[in-house]
Design a protein around this motif. Structure first.
Motif, short mmCIF file in Angstrom:
data_model
loop_
_atom_site.label_atom_id
_atom_site.label_comp_id
_atom_site.label_asym_id
_atom_site.label_seq_id
_atom_site.Cartn_x
_atom_site.Cartn_y
_atom_site.Cartn_z
N UNK A 13 0.62 -1.51 -0.33
CA UNK A 13 -0.13 0.22 0.13
C UNK A 13 1.23 0.74 -0.01
N UNK A 14 0.29 2.34 -0.75
CA UNK A 14 1.60 3.78 -1.50
C UNK A 14 0.57 4.53 -1.26
N UNK A 15 0.54 5.89 -0.34
CA UNK A 15 -0.19 7.06 -0.09
C UNK A 15 0.61 8.15 -0.38
N UNK A 16 0.66 9.08 -0.98
CA UNK A 16 1.56 10.44 -1.74
C UNK A 16 0.55 10.90 -1.48
N UNK A 17 1.00 12.96 -1.12
CA UNK A 17 0.46 13.57 -1.17
C UNK A 17 1.27 15.55 -0.96
N UNK A 18 1.43 15.89 -1.75
CA UNK A 18 2.43 17.06 -1.61
C UNK A 18 2.16 17.98 -0.57
N UNK A 19 3.90 18.17 0.03
CA UNK A 19 3.83 19.05 1.92
C UNK A 19 4.85 20.59 1.37
N UNK A 20 4.25 20.85 2.13
CA UNK A 20 5.49 22.03 1.86
C UNK A 20 7.07 21.80 1.66
N UNK A 150 6.92 19.36 -3.83
CA UNK A 150 7.44 18.39 -2.94
C UNK A 150 6.38 17.11 -1.99
N UNK A 151 7.30 16.21 -2.69
CA UNK A 151 5.82 14.87 -2.20
C UNK A 151 6.02 14.23 -0.79
N UNK A 152 5.32 13.69 -0.47
CA UNK A 152 5.27 12.05 1.04
C UNK A 152 4.76 11.58 0.71
N UNK A 153 5.69 10.31 0.67
CA UNK A 153 4.97 9.49 0.41
C UNK A 153 5.03 8.25 1.63
N UNK A 154 4.10 7.84 1.06
CA UNK A 154 4.38 7.05 3.11
C UNK A 154 3.54 5.42 2.82
N UNK A 155 4.72 4.22 2.87
CA UNK A 155 4.31 2.93 2.28
C UNK A 155 4.12 1.79 3.55
N UNK A 166 -2.33 3.14 6.77
CA UNK A 166 -1.36 3.87 5.97
C UNK A 166 -1.57 5.83 5.76
N UNK A 167 -2.77 5.66 5.06
CA UNK A 167 -3.94 7.22 5.83
C UNK A 167 -3.27 8.26 6.31
N UNK A 168 -3.12 7.16 8.19
CA UNK A 168 -3.04 8.00 9.09
C UNK A 168 -1.61 8.47 9.46
N UNK A 169 -0.47 7.40 8.66
CA UNK A 169 0.95 7.49 8.60
C UNK A 169 0.77 8.55 7.97
N UNK A 170 0.11 8.44 7.25
CA UNK A 170 1.02 9.58 5.79
C UNK A 170 0.24 11.27 6.72
N UNK A 171 -0.84 11.23 7.25
CA UNK A 171 -1.21 12.80 7.72
C UNK A 171 -0.98 13.01 8.74
#
Length: 466
Positions: A13-20, A150-155, A166-171
């Protein structure tokens, strides 16, 4: 192994979001071991930490073992990357020699596996004690500095591959890393208190002369002989700051940092040599062989470059590498194109450089090409087996991952690999540097010795006190 049914739980499972954008050093220091850094011209810079899964192999078929384990890991993925640069990838590398261990196969471990306490390289176990024949990490957290932000990915992988978790870890990681700034000024270079050469000048001359004898007898065409330089540092080595300085001094090189699971040790470098990159069926690689120094003035610099291009010994050494790479690619390629030879200028040296591109005749995994190309004559020699025998007989140290492939793999079998030269194994207060030169029939042992010292400079400059 059968592919999972669509109703089965994903293996990844992998989720990513843009971050500052966080500061590079702050992000590096904030991430958990094992940490990874990868940066290459034309590619996004990645800073990663933790291990959702680790693939290792200690066997002569390490390339196949890692490829098979990677394909199994990526077989069933629930991925939301947001942008291509933030997609999940495996980062790692291989040893130079194939038989440093002989356990069969590659093993994937989930992040639930226990991580030992850091020990570092100062425990007498040797600089390469934490580096198997092959090791790749699927990071838990990945920060990607791309052209579009810049992107943050959590796997997560294996039993921990739960989308909600994984969504909770991403937050949580976004809250921690977004906009993170360096809280302290960049630490100074640590300084060097002691140096130990693994090869004396007398032994070096004897080794080069023996290699030349083998070349003149027809057993060899070329061999690359290396040295190691052990250093004791005057203060703790600031890894993040050192990587920042390497990026500033060598922006056209491939920079890397690979930390074993235990932490406390890392393999770092700023290499000018690409082994291979694959995207779809398009292959890019380089021939890099033939070296001179930099001039103190623009006029001297240009004179040295022109002398390098005209030098028969360096041109012969370079042409051997170009021809060998073409031969190694030929079984995979529908077409191969060789670019114009030029001089590649770095901060301390200049190299002869020829770009090589190819279109594959079929779909291939990047590790198929890595296996075919390693070691190139630029770091091994020709014929390969005779060169490797000469290296083993001559060098009084373990090359480990020096001059071997390091890079990344994605789910499509694409990837990018560098030849890990201009590199060192670093610990808290110790660094072991590596450098080598190509030996051909008209090599002069003393000139080759001087060239090795020049090739230490990229790392040595970052250790010596300001």
């Amino acid at each position: 192994m059968e592919s999972p049914r669509s109703t089965d739980r994903p293996t990844l499972v992998s989720r990513a979001t843009r971050i500052d954008p966080p500061a590079f050093r702050a992000a590096f220091d904030a991430l958990d071991a094992p940490r990874t850094v990868w940066s290459a011209p034309g590619e996004a810079t990645v800073v990663a930490g933790g291990a959702a899964a680790t693939l290792t192999a200690d066997s002569s078929d390490r390339f196949v073992a890692v490829r098979d384990a990677a394909e199994a890991l990526f077989r069933s993925g629930d991925v939301h990357a947001g942008t291509e640069a933030a997609r999940p990838r495996l980062f790692g590398g291989f040893s130079f020699h194939a038989d440093r261990g002989e356990r069969d196969g590659a093993v994937a471990e989930s992040e639930a596996a226990a991580v030992p306490e850091p020990t570092g390289a100062d425990d007498g176990g040797g600089a390469w004690s934490e580096f198997p024949d092959a090791r790749f990490v699927f990071p838990r957290v990945q920060v990607t500095f791309a052209d579009n932000g810049v992107w943050l990915t959590v796997n997560a992988a294996g039993p921990d591959a739960d989308p909600d978790a994984v969504e909770r870890r991403l937050d949580a990681e976004r809250e921690s890393l977004s906009g993170l700034e360096d809280e302290t000024p960049r630490p100074p270079r640590p300084g060097i208190e002691a140096r130990r050469r693994t090869t004396t000048l007398t032994d070096w001359r004897a080794g080069v002369e023996e290699a030349i004898d083998r070349i003149e007898s027809g057993r060899l065409r070329k061999v690359v002989l290396a040295q190691a330089l052990e250093t004791d540092l005057g203060a703790d080595l600031p890894w993040g700051a050192t990587l920042e300085r390497l990026a500033e001094a060598y922006p056209d090189c491939r920079r890397f940092c690979i930390e074993p699971d235990a932490g406390g040790t890392a393999f770092i470098g700023a290499t000018p040599e690409r082994l291979v990159s694959l995207r779809g069926r398009t292959v890019e690689t380089d021939a890099l062989a033939g070296t001179t120094g930099r001039g103190e003035t623009p006029e001297e610099d240009e004179w040295l470059a022109e002398e390098l291009l005209a030098d028969a010994k360096n041109s012969h050494e370079h042409e051997i590498v170009v021809d060998a790479i073409r031969d190694q690619l030929d079984p995979f390629a529908a077409s191969i194109a060789t670019g114009q030879r030029r001089v590649k200028r770095l901060a301390t040296v200049q190299h002869l450089h020829t770009p090589i591109t190819a279109e594959l005749n079929d779909d291939h995994h990047v590790l198929d090409l890595v296996e075919a190309l390693h070691p190139t004559p630029a770091v091994g020699g020709l014929p390969p087996d005779a060169a490797l025998d000469t290296i083993r007989a001559t060098e009084p140290f373990d090359r480990g991952w020096y001059a071997a492939p390091v890079g990344w793999i994605d789910a499509a079998g694409n990837g990018s690999f560098a030849v890990a030269i201009r590199s060192a194994v670093v610990a808290r207060r110790r660094a072991t540097l590596f450098a080598g030169v190509g030996i051909v029939a008209d090599s002069d042992p003393d000139r080759e010795w001087d060239e090795v010292q020049l090739k230490y400079r990229p790392i040595l400059d970052e250790l010596e006190r300001d």
